[in-house]
Design an enzyme around this catalytic site. Structure first.
Site, mmCIF file in Angstrom:
data_model
loop_
_atom_site.group_PDB
_atom_site.id
_atom_site.type_symbol
_atom_site.label_atom_id
_atom_site.label_comp_id
_atom_site.label_asym_id
_atom_site.label_seq_id
_atom_site.Cartn_x
_atom_site.Cartn_y
_atom_site.Cartn_z
ATOM 1 N N ALA A 66 0.846 -1.197 0.000
ATOM 2 C CA ALA A 66 0.000 0.000 0.000
ATOM 3 C C ALA A 66 0.876 1.240 0.000
ATOM 4 C CB ALA A 66 -0.912 -0.010 1.226
ATOM 5 N N GLY A 112 -0.550 -5.162 0.994
ATOM 6 C CA GLY A 112 -1.777 -5.092 0.218
ATOM 7 C C GLY A 112 -1.669 -5.788 -1.127
ATOM 8 N N GLU A 115 -2.312 -9.375 -0.370
ATOM 9 C CA GLU A 115 -3.734 -9.474 -0.031
ATOM 10 C C GLU A 115 -4.601 -9.404 -1.288
ATOM 11 O OE1 GLU A 115 -4.351 -7.632 4.333
ATOM 12 O OE2 GLU A 115 -3.307 -6.279 2.949
ATOM 13 N N GLU A 135 3.433 -5.975 7.511
ATOM 14 C CA GLU A 135 2.775 -4.897 8.250
ATOM 15 C C GLU A 135 3.230 -4.773 9.701
ATOM 16 O OE1 GLU A 135 -0.107 -5.768 4.860
ATOM 17 O OE2 GLU A 135 1.297 -6.886 6.109
#
Length: 260
Positions: A66, A112, A115, A135
């Site tokens: 991200a 992300g 994910e 993360e």
């Protein structure tokens, strides 16, 4: 539809969506997430599109994560809203599409990015792919479904280790874990995905959509996957694809599914 951060191209029943922010290693920001939602929605509603392939531009990254600069100063309420909106708009949305989505993982798929790959129906990786959920090294946890989908795919213990160490695994290890279905050289990545898509397109798109719904039900709280399967199975009998498929089998010919 035109986009700033992605490319969407249709050819021979396949829509290929490419995240196109190579200078940012295809990192996900708010605009890119919205554009991906729009592109997936458009492809899913296009009756000519039978398979969607998702990949990243360049040779370094699928999605490197991200865009941290967007949320570095968020408070509790803003962080909660970020995860909730992102999951609804993109990650859960992709998982529940009736059109099959293949992630072509070229290079880094981190945070992300991993994910997003896990929200696709299955994954194919290049040999240079590296995957992880880093993360916890930033003082946060995966917020786009990573703590849920990763253990579903690789098992609780491996998921715990990957999240706690914030480390990366290579393509070979991802294949061993069952995180990806195939590993090939980078130049073979899209051709293999297209070959698999070709096999998928020979079958009933209606039945495939119902199979996706039934398989996903097994992983949703409060859902009885067996009952969903029974319902979806029964509904198949009212489709033109079922009539064509059974007729073709009995007549010993290849089926030409109308997709209805």
């Amino acid at each position: 539809m035109s986009y700033n951060n992605i490319l969407s191209e249709y050819q021979n029943g396949i829509t290929t969506i490419t995240i196109n922010r190579p200078k940012k290693l295809n990192a996900l920001n708010t605009e890119t997430i919205q554009e991906l939602h729009d592109a997936f929605d458009e492809a899913n509603n296009d009756t000519d599109t039978k398979v969607i392939i998702l990949t990243g531009s360049g040779e370094k990254a699928f999605v490197a994560g991200a865009d941290i600069s967007e949320f570095a100063d968020f408070d509790v309420n803003e962080g909660t809203k970020l995860a909730a909106q992102g999951q609804e708009l993109l990650f859960d949305f992709v998982e529940n599409l009736s059109t099959p989505v293949i992630a072509a993982v070229n290079g880094f798929a981190l945070g992300g990015g991993l994910e997003l790959a896990m929200s696709c129906h299955f994954r194919v990786a290049s040999t240079n792919a590296r995957m992880g959920l880093p993360e916890t090294s930033l003082g946060v946890i995966p917020g786009y479904g990573g703590t849920q989908r990763l253990p579903q795919l690789v098992g609780k213990g491996r998921a715990m280790e990957m999240v706690m160490t914030a480390g990366m695994i290579d393509a070979s290890q991802a294949l061993n874990y069952g995180l990806v279905n195939h590993v090939v050289e980078q130049e073979e990545l899209l051709p293999l995905c297209e070959k698999i898509a070709g096999k998928i397109m020979k079958n009933s798109s209606v039945a495939i959509g119902k199979a996706i719904k039934a398989i996903n039900a097994n992983y949703k709280d409060g859902k009885d996957g067996y009952n969903v399967e029974i319902k979806q199975f029964g509904e198949c009998f009212g489709t033109e694809d079922f009539t064509e498929g059974t007729s073709a089998f009995l007549e010993k010919r290849k089926a030409d599914f109308p997709g209805r």
